[in-house]
Structures are given as structure tokens and as C-alpha cells.
Design an enzyme around this catalytic site. Structure first.
Site, PDB file in Angstrom:
ATOM      1  N   HIS A 102       0.853  -1.191   0.000  1.00 22.05           N
ATOM      2  CA  HIS A 102       0.000   0.000   0.000  1.00 22.05           C
ATOM      3  C   HIS A 102       0.884   1.235   0.000  1.00 22.05           C
ATOM      4  CE1 HIS A 102      -3.545   2.440   0.786  1.00 22.05           C
ATOM      5  NE2 HIS A 102      -2.818   3.105   1.660  1.00 22.05           N
ATOM      6  N   ASP A 181     -15.117   2.852   7.193  1.00 27.14           N
ATOM      7  CA  ASP A 181     -14.065   3.763   6.730  1.00 27.14           C
ATOM      8  C   ASP A 181     -14.559   4.650   5.591  1.00 27.14           C
ATOM      9  OD1 ASP A 181     -11.301   4.786   6.495  1.00 27.14           O
ATOM     10  OD2 ASP A 181     -11.457   3.852   4.530  1.00 27.14           O
ATOM     11  N   ARG A 188     -14.249  13.003   7.023  1.00 29.50           N
ATOM     12  CA  ARG A 188     -12.948  13.597   7.378  1.00 29.50           C
ATOM     13  C   ARG A 188     -12.474  14.532   6.281  1.00 29.50           C
ATOM     14  NH1 ARG A 188      -9.314   8.791   7.818  1.00 29.50           N
ATOM     15  NH2 ARG A 188      -7.672  10.333   8.095  1.00 29.50           N
ATOM     16  N   SER A 203      -7.731   4.023   9.321  1.00 36.03           N
ATOM     17  CA  SER A 203      -8.358   4.008   7.997  1.00 36.03           C
ATOM     18  C   SER A 203      -7.600   3.062   7.051  1.00 36.03           C
ATOM     19  CB  SER A 203      -8.357   5.439   7.443  1.00 36.03           C
ATOM     20  OG  SER A 203      -8.680   5.447   6.082  1.00 36.03           O
ATOM     21  N   LYS A 207      -8.700  -1.355   6.087  1.00 33.85           N
ATOM     22  CA  LYS A 207      -8.893  -1.891   4.720  1.00 33.85           C
ATOM     23  C   LYS A 207      -7.862  -2.967   4.402  1.00 33.85           C
ATOM     24  CE  LYS A 207      -8.803   2.319   3.417  1.00 33.85           C
ATOM     25  NZ  LYS A 207      -8.904   3.708   3.038  1.00 33.85           N
TER      26      LYS A 207
HETATM   27  N1  URA Z   1      -5.467   6.857   2.840  1.00 30.96           N
HETATM   28  C1  URA Z   1      -6.480   6.220   3.480  1.00 30.96           C
HETATM   29  O1  URA Z   1      -6.953   5.183   3.028  1.00 30.96           O
HETATM   30  N2  URA Z   1      -6.942   6.765   4.620  1.00 30.96           N
HETATM   31  C2  URA Z   1      -6.461   7.903   5.143  1.00 30.96           C
HETATM   32  O2  URA Z   1      -6.924   8.323   6.178  1.00 30.96           O
HETATM   33  C3  URA Z   1      -5.427   8.537   4.462  1.00 30.96           C
HETATM   34  C4  URA Z   1      -4.936   7.988   3.304  1.00 30.96           C
END
Ligand code: URA
Length: 457
Positions: A102, A181, A188, A203, A207
Site C-alpha cells: 500500500h 471507513d 474527514r 483508515s 482496509k
Molecule cells: N489513505 C487512506 O486510506 N486513509 C487515510 O486516512 C489517508 C490515506
């Protein structure tokens, strides 16, 4: 695989253990406003209310702001991550070779397109659920959607099937993966509560932990075009993410990498697919190639497919040189609805905007990036990125960034090529002024460039 918390509607309101008063979001806001620690029940009540849709946006936003201002500790971050993860479908770990990567994103960051097939060609099982672009950063899913017919919206069953049979899936986030999320991130984004380490950690990890990977390689970027402005904040996020990985029993390695200028040359969805193909064909810009090789080697090592990092790097280079990674890429594109043997026809199938406007050096000297972030904004102005989640994307527009930091240039040398449409000519004058004033400047003294990979933790 198991279905986590499918039915989360509470028949009876949760009670706080001590005084038996029903929990309310107001009580949580009052508590956090005073800087107090939220309990496991309170955090799970919050996330359940978000997921089932009973929490009003104004109370979610108020609680997020209280968290932003008063902070959450490591335990609360763990509980928040867990509750968000369990708000949706959680895959069991597929096997010990299942590793994902990621990136916190930046401009021109197309490494997932290269490393997912490259890692899969080395035997890694890659269950990648990627994002769409928002603001100045691009998204892997948008890039893939510039390929005619390519399907990024697989069902949970299709995802599992393809992973089992082929060892590589790359798709967008669905309603059923960490749905809390999706809701929280959207709020957010409009309440100034994105840049908080605990909230970012929960967050991202909610995932990533849902995908069923045994380990995750993180690319945390710092610099003017990244989410984290400097090395210090990137390191803080890396430590928080590593701690969360350990708390959930996952292997996590964080690369902290420079994003003061774009990665590679191409920016723009279709152009970035073409550039990724160049790397898979053994060519492409050196910085992008090196980043992909290093991240993939870590995936191979983490997935127990090499005895050490050196051996892993050797394997990865061999998979690239033999054409195995390119073959895997072509097979993966066809499996998910794209054309057969895509790499051979990519130049004809990918639409690139027809008008090329050159950005040239007006004086001699050395290239220095001032605010590379704004390059992402220019791409968005041309239609290549989105300002709101619902915006449609023009995959054809792009910017080829020839100038690298520290390059020596003469008057008239090409710094960038803007790829746009005829009807956008009226935008170009302002774009050129902005690039010259705020983005790339020519200095008399050679600037020092920092290393692409600053730290690995
Ligand atoms: N990427 C995400 O998936 N969440 C965040 O809060 C910031 C970047």
C-alpha cells in the site's frame, strides 16, 4: 473467509459497564472533548452507529474533531482499527505467500501497476484492493480503468476465486470492505480531520487487514507532493502503522520514500499505464524501476519466497528480464475483462490527449522543485483527477515531466509536456504561469536531491 458483523443493529442500546447509562454519541463527544480515553464498548458503539447509518453526520464530525484535537492513544487506535475492520467482510489469510503493498500516494505514483504482476510472477499471492484518486494524488483503480473493458468492481466471490486460481487480483474498494471507513473518510475529507496519525492508521489498516494478506509492504511518502509533508511526520505514521500491524499479528515493513517530485516521468491515468508497461518491458524511468524492484523484493522476502533480501531482489530482476512479469500483467488484464495481449496493443488502445504544449526553461541553471503538489492540481484542472468523489475522470490528459531535480538545463530545453485537448487551450496560459512561478524553478546553484528511499522500518 467469514462474514463479520453482518447484522449490527443493536436491539438494546449499549450500556457503559460502571453506571449502566446508555451510551450515546453525545456522551462520547463530551468524554473525548475533555481528552479522556474511550473504552472498547464506546469505540465499537461509535463504529456500529456509523456502519448501520444511525449516527448523524454532525455528531460523527464532532467526534472526529474531538479525536483530532485531543488525540487517541495506541490502545484506542487499535480498538478503532478493529471495529472499522469488522464493520465489513474480512477474508481469512489465503496462505503465507499472500502479501500486499500500500502506498500513501503522491503524484505519478504508479508502482502498484508494476509490482503487483511482478510480485505475482515471483510466486507472491497479491490480493490488492486499491483506491481511486482524490485531490492531487492519483489512484490505481482510475489508472486501470483507462484500459478498455477492464473491470475493477469484482464481487467478493470473484475476488476469492481469482486469487485462488491466478494469485493476483487488483480491484477497487467495495461497499463490503470496511464500510465504516468509507463513511468516516468522506466526512474527514470535508471537516479538516484527514491529517491525524491515529485516524489515518485506522483508515488504512482497517482496509488492508481485511484483504487476507499475511503481510503488508507500506510505501509512506513524504515531501511537497505527498500526504505527509516531511520525514518526521512520515516516520511517525510508519511507526504507528507498524505497531498496528504487530498488534494484529501481521508482518509490516514500511518504506519511507521521497515525494518532492513526481515518480517517473508520466502523470495522468492512461500515460501512467503506458509508463508502467515500459518498466515491465525492461525499460522505463530509473527511479520508478528502482522503487518497484525494491518494494517487490520486500514482498518476495516477506512472503517467504527467498532466503534473504538479496536473493529476493535477484528473483525479481529475473522475473522482469525474462518477460514473466509482463506475461502475468497481460493475463491479469484479460482475466478482469480487458483486451487479450494488452501490452502489444496498448499504444493504440489507450487514448492520450492530442495537443502537446511544451514547458521550456527560460533561463539556464539547475532544476529545483518548489511545490510539486500543485502539479497534481493542474492535472485535476485538466480533468485527470477529481475534486469530489463523484467527479468523472478524463483518462487521456497528462503531463510528461522530463525535468528531474538537479538537472542542468539550457534556455529552451523542454521541462514538461502537457497533453491536453484542443478546447482546453484557454486554460494553458495560466497553467504555464503557475508552473513557472510555483512548481519548477531554475536556480543558479545545483540543489541537492534526497535519496528515493530514505528509510525502511
Ligand atoms: N489513505 C487512506 O486510506 N486513509 C487515510 O486516512 C489517508 C490515506
Amino acid at each position: 473467509m467469514h462474514e463479520a458483523k453482518k447484522n449490527i443493529i443493536r436491539k438494546n442500546p449499549a450500556k457503559s459497564i460502571k453506571n449502566e447509562t446508555p451510551l450515546t454519541l453525545l456522551s462520547l463527544i463530551e468524554k473525548k472533548k475533555r481528552g479522556k480515553e474511550l473504552s472498547a464498548e464506546e469505540i465499537s458503539f461509535f463504529i456500529d452507529s456509523v456502519t448501520e447509518g444511525s449516527a448523524p453526520d454532525y455528531q460523527i464530525a464532532a467526534l472526529l474533531m474531538a479525536i483530532f484535537l485531543k488525540n487517541i492513544n495506541k490502545k484506542e487506535t487499535y480498538l478503532l482499527t478493529k471495529a472499522m475492520l469488522e464493520s465489513g467482510h474480512v477474508f481469512d489469510v489465503f496462505n503465507q505467500h499472500t502479501i500486499d503493498k500500500h502506498s500513501t500516494g503522491g503524484i505519478g505514483d504508479k508502482s502498484s501497476l508494476v509490482l503487483a504482476p511482478l510480485a505475482a510472477a515471483c510466486g507472491v499471492t497479491v490480493p490488492m484492493i486499491a483506491g481511486r484518486g482524490l485531490g492531487h494524488t492519483g489512484g490505481t483503480v482510475d489508472k486501470l480503468e483507462s484500459i478498455p473493458g477492464f473491470n475493477t468492481a469484482l464481487t467478493i466471490d470473484q475476488f476469492s476465486d481469482q486469487l485462488k486460481k491466478f494469485g493476483l487480483v487488483l480491484m477497487g474498494q467495495t461497499e463490503s470492505i470496511a464500510p465504516a471507513d468509507r463513511k468516516l473518510y468522506a466526512l474527514r475529507d470535508v471537516t479538516g480531520t484527514v491529517d491525524h496519525i491515529g485516524l489515518i492508521t485506522a483508515s488504512i489498516m482497517s482496509k488492508k487487514l481485511a484483504e487476507g494478506a499475511a503481510g503488508i509492504v507500506m510505501d509512506i511518502k513524504f515531501g511537497s507532493a505527498a500526504f505527509m509533508p516531511d520525514k518526521k511526520s512520515a516516520l511517525k505514521l510508519a511507526k504507528s502503522i507498524s505497531a498496528m500491524g504487530a498488534a494484529f499479528g501481521k508482518k509490516v515493513t514500511c518504506f519511507i520514500t521521497d515525494m518532492n517530485g513526481p515518480t517517473g516521468v508520466a502523470m495522468g491515468n492512461a500515460s501512467e499505464v503506458l509508463e508502467s508497461l515500459q518498466v515491465l518491458q525492461g525499460r522505463g524511468p530509473a527511479d520508478l524501476r528502482e522503487l518497484c524492484l525494491e518494494l517487490t523484493a520486500e514482498m518476495v522476502f516477506m512472503g517467504k519466497l527467498a532466503k534473504n533480501k538479496r536473493d529476493a531482489r535477484f528473483k525479481v530482476e529475473a522475473a522482469l528480464a525474462s518477460g514473466l512479469a509482463l506475461k502475468k500483467f497481460d493475463e491479469f488484464i484479460a482475466l478482469q475483462g480487458g483486451p487479450n495481449e494488452f501490452s502489444q496493443q496498448a499504444k493504440n488502445l489507450l487514448k492520450i490527449a492530442p495537443v502537446k504544449t511544451l514547458v521550456v526553461a527560460r533561463k539556464k541553471g539547475y532544476v529545483q522543485w518548489k511545490d510539486a503538489y500543485k502539479l497534481g492540481e493542474i492535472l485535476t484542472t485538466l480533468g485527470g483527477g477529481r475534486r469530489k468523489k463523484t467527479d468523472l475522470i478524463d483518462h487521456a490528459v497528462g503531463i510528461q515531466v522530463n525535468a528531474r531535480i538537479g538537472d542542468k538545463v539550457q534556455v529552451g530545453d523542454t521541462l514538461m509536456i502537457i497533453e491536453h485537448h484542443e478546447h482546453q487551450k484557454n486554460l494553458i496560459e495560466n497553467i504555464l504561469k503557475e508552473i513557472e512561478k510555483d512548481i519548477v524553478v531554475i536556480t543558479p546553484k545545483k540543489p541537492t536531491s534526497s535519496k528515493l528511499i530514505w528509510k525502511i522500518i
